[in-house]
Scaffold this active site. Structure first.
Site, PDB file in Angstrom:
ATOM      1  N   ASP A  58      54.509  41.332  14.872  1.00  0.00           N
ATOM      2  CA  ASP A  58      54.938  40.153  15.367  1.00  0.00           C
ATOM      3  C   ASP A  58      56.603  39.949  14.890  1.00  0.00           C
ATOM      4  O   ASP A  58      56.826  40.127  13.747  1.00  0.00           O
ATOM      5  CB  ASP A  58      54.130  38.956  14.724  1.00  0.00           C
TER       6      ASP A  58
ATOM      7  N   HIS B 111      64.562  29.423  18.146  1.00  0.00           N
ATOM      8  CA  HIS B 111      63.195  29.262  17.215  1.00  0.00           C
ATOM      9  C   HIS B 111      63.705  29.725  15.801  1.00  0.00           C
ATOM     10  O   HIS B 111      63.444  28.722  14.910  1.00  0.00           O
ATOM     11  CB  HIS B 111      62.284  30.251  17.586  1.00  0.00           C
TER      12      HIS B 111
ATOM     13  N   GLU C 152      53.824  32.582  22.244  1.00  0.00           N
ATOM     14  CA  GLU C 152      54.376  34.030  22.407  1.00  0.00           C
ATOM     15  C   GLU C 152      53.957  34.999  23.604  1.00  0.00           C
ATOM     16  O   GLU C 152      53.141  34.683  24.347  1.00  0.00           O
ATOM     17  CB  GLU C 152      54.030  34.935  21.248  1.00  0.00           C
TER      18      GLU C 152
ATOM     19  N   ASP D  14      49.925  32.577  18.220  1.00  0.00           N
ATOM     20  CA  ASP D  14      49.896  33.170  16.956  1.00  0.00           C
ATOM     21  C   ASP D  14      49.578  31.706  16.021  1.00  0.00           C
ATOM     22  O   ASP D  14      50.539  31.402  15.501  1.00  0.00           O
ATOM     23  CB  ASP D  14      51.106  33.914  16.654  1.00  0.00           C
TER      24      ASP D  14
ATOM     25  N   ARG E  68      51.172  26.256   8.457  1.00  0.00           N
ATOM     26  CA  ARG E  68      52.384  26.037   7.746  1.00  0.00           C
ATOM     27  C   ARG E  68      52.483  25.754   6.168  1.00  0.00           C
ATOM     28  O   ARG E  68      53.234  26.356   5.740  1.00  0.00           O
ATOM     29  CB  ARG E  68      53.168  25.116   8.446  1.00  0.00           C
TER      30      ARG E  68
ATOM     31  N   THR F  76      44.654  35.305  15.945  1.00  0.00           N
ATOM     32  CA  THR F  76      45.756  35.357  16.862  1.00  0.00           C
ATOM     33  C   THR F  76      45.029  35.425  18.161  1.00  0.00           C
ATOM     34  O   THR F  76      44.207  36.453  18.358  1.00  0.00           O
ATOM     35  CB  THR F  76      46.750  36.652  16.527  1.00  0.00           C
TER      36      THR F  76
ATOM     37  N   GLU G 150      58.548  22.831  15.379  1.00  0.00           N
ATOM     38  CA  GLU G 150      59.642  22.483  15.857  1.00  0.00           C
ATOM     39  C   GLU G 150      59.632  21.192  17.012  1.00  0.00           C
ATOM     40  O   GLU G 150      60.515  20.396  16.941  1.00  0.00           O
ATOM     41  CB  GLU G 150      60.165  23.638  16.909  1.00  0.00           C
TER      42      GLU G 150
END
Lengths: 407, 407
Positions: free
Chosen positions: A122, A129, A196, A228, A232, A252, A353
């Site tokens: 990855d 980002h 992604e 993915d 966090r 994933t 984000e």
């Protein structure tokens, strides 16, 4: 060659003749996974085609495998030949009656992982980002770390937990620690996505043979959508100094359909100019990206539209970097772009984000508001790309629903 | 059951009846890789045994595979049964004449990877190693990072570049940057080793099913020696924030012989007490390590004797941690301990530590001095473990020679 298909409705949708992505399916009647190609709302059974004389003898064994690996390993000549034959078959109405018996409605096909994943890497290729994460996590320093503009930062993920779209995602448990709080164990409270684009290696290499970025199309078979999933809170506590591990390795998800590079020929666009210029091994003769317009739906509400074309590091550069130290490639290697985020707030490809670390909830209309994922939530990522004659193709979707953590 | 073998010299050496490790070999006469068991200076051909009626019918297919995966997936009952049968066969002199035809001298066996590596995870389980690296890289702060005593820090490595002992290691090229210097591209100037112990998963799990540390022996088949070659200059520049990547992915060497856990029963010792006590999911009913005495030879000179038994995080804890988030295991997963370093200066398992970042060269006698690896250098790692009746077994070796970088 005509550009319309005899398969009902195929021309108007995301899976017209210009697309022809490959996947692996089974049916209730025949539960053995086998390779199919998607056309409109149908799946054409390539194993069945390979029992006859349609494919050349040396190609047929690949379509008796349960995954795409054998076919992908054959390289561009086989890829082009098969695509050409399938295009003719699905265009020429004289084949309609006979070939229609080889079609299964997509709604009745059970889809599997399209290929056996060898290694999964990855990357972290979006400047927006990486900048957003830097601002969130290190507000008092330069958001981009010193190495970021010099090499495509990446790491290895867990290949064994790459799952096909639709697989439920059980909320992971693990250790976490807030800044001044105690160490706790429990279900992740900051479960997130990463939107992604994945690249699938067909032709491998021997150990000790770096791949030039210009050799991209000799090795990469196609493109697949990737989510993915990321915890966090687990990631934040564990990742120093060896990088993300359990915060990512629980699942994933990848799309059911691998879009061959040839289907993206019209989507090739110039990639952003890089400043500073990278080292020679990362320089492409013709620097390119793909114009994929991505869309993220959270419980049915579109919450983001990340644009892939603006990514700082290109697919060819990631491939060259991954091998410059002599690391070999294997058929089935999957490498992903990292979160695709654009410069606008509604182009961010992760909820971290989008909600700015949970500060700004996202409005899902009647579905309420969200910061991170709740149990029962479903996220679906789609993408479209320009195709021949002003049309578009759709790269399918990658979707998943969150199940509660184990007791 | 007797404890001596009819195979010449086997009883006195590292591969006596108490050991019986498995590997994959071929010969000039029969180049098909097949499974063998090591006894003394001989390899017993298990594929040949499986063509007869020696093994139970349900076990035989496993020994017609080209790697150990099928056998490992069968689980502890099959492992115990086969080990019992092989012990009897190699002990009972009445079998000597007939079985001797199934032996190949180890010197004439070409050895292959013993199993297909699924995912490769590398941990960081030695307190001394982590402390040394902290002192070298962050001299002004606490050498252990805040998470280190709470979880076994680990990351995924590249499974596709795990190679069998003896495979030459081409010096990797890549980007590096010294503290105040420019960004450079070239062959690594700080090529290093990591002396490690690897654990091989036999019995996998479904996604979403964490494994308790007490279930270690239900999943782990055996142990293999590991040298995780490391390019420190490449690693230092790339690893923030996602961890090591190209500094490690060019090659990881493993031994030819997988020692089954049953052969290490006498080597089980109590592991160091942990303070603070870890979270519940990391607590073992009976906390154990293995008493492996490792040895590192650099161009023939022994430079270090790392003791595995003192590692802070145990094999069972690493397994539990790796799966606590629901990540599945697959047959062939390999997880390694990270560098084994003991408290004494001559017990350090990497040259970075042994030479203290290159400051204190190692004396190789007539071979001169070294800080990091030079082209043509050979490193060989061995290990012994206590065995029944006061004997020892030897876990073979993992060796490799450095070839010059590509032009």
């Amino acid at each position: 060659m005509t550009t319309t298909s005899w398969v009902d409705g195929a021309d108007a949708g995301p899976f017209g003749l210009a697309h022809l992505p490959y996947g692996v399916f089974s049916t209730t009647k025949d539960p053995a996974p086998r390779i199919g190609v998607r056309i409109g709302e149908q799946v054409l059974d390539l194993r069945a085609l390979a029992t006859g004389t349609f494919f050349l003898p040396w190609i047929r064994p690949a379509f008796h495998e349960q995954g795409l690996n054998g076919f992908m390993a054959m390289g561009p000549p086989a890829w082009r030949l098969v695509r050409h034959q399938l295009t003719e078959l699905l265009a020429d109405r004289r084949h309609a009656d006979q070939s229609a018996t080889l079609l299964t409605p997509a709604s009745k096909a059970r889809m599997h992982l399209p290929f056996n994943v060898a290694d999964y890497v990855d990357f972290y290729a979006s400047e927006e980002h990486a900048t957003n994460l830097g601002r969130l996590f290190r507000p008092d320093s330069d958001p981009l770390l010193p190495n970021w503009k010099h090499l495509p930062v990446g790491y290895h993920g867990r290949a064994g937990t790459v799952v096909p779209s639709g697989t439920p995602v059980v909320r992971p448990r693990g250790q976490r620690k807030s800044k001044d709080g105690p160490i706790e164990f429990g279900a992740s409270a900051r479960l997130d996505i990463e939107t992604e684009v994945g690249f699938v290696v067909g032709v491998g290499t021997e150990l000790g043979t770096p791949v030039s970025p210009d050799a991209f199309a000799e090795h990469v078979f196609g493109v697949v959508l990737v989510n993915d999933w990321s915890a966090r809170d687990i990631q934040a506590w564990e990742y120093v100094p060896l990088g993300p591990f359990l915060g990512k390795s629980f699942a994933t998800s990848i799309g059911h359909w691998v879009t061959p590079l040839d289907a993206l020929a019209e989507a090739r666009v110039a990639a952003p100019v890089q400043d500073p210029a990278p080292l020679g091994y990362l320089q492409e003769t013709e620097r390119f990206a793909y114009d994929l317009s991505m869309s993220v739906h959270w419980n049915g509400t579109e919450v983001s539209r990340p644009p892939y074309r603006g990514m700082y590091w290109t697919p060819a550069q990631m491939l060259a970097h991954m091998t410059v130290n002599g690391a070999s490639l294997r058929t089935g290697d999957l490498y992903a772009s990292g979160t695709v985020s654009g410069p606008q707030p509604d182009q961010r490809g992760s909820f971290l984000e989008l909600t700015w670390g949970g500060r700004d909830p996202v409005d899902l209309g009647e579905g309420g508001t969200r910061t991170f994922l709740e149990d029962g939530d479903t996220v679906t990522i789609t993408a479209t790309a320009p195709s021949a004659e002003g049309g578009t193709i759709g790269l399918g979707e990658v979707t998943g629903t969150i199940l509660p953590a184990l007791d």
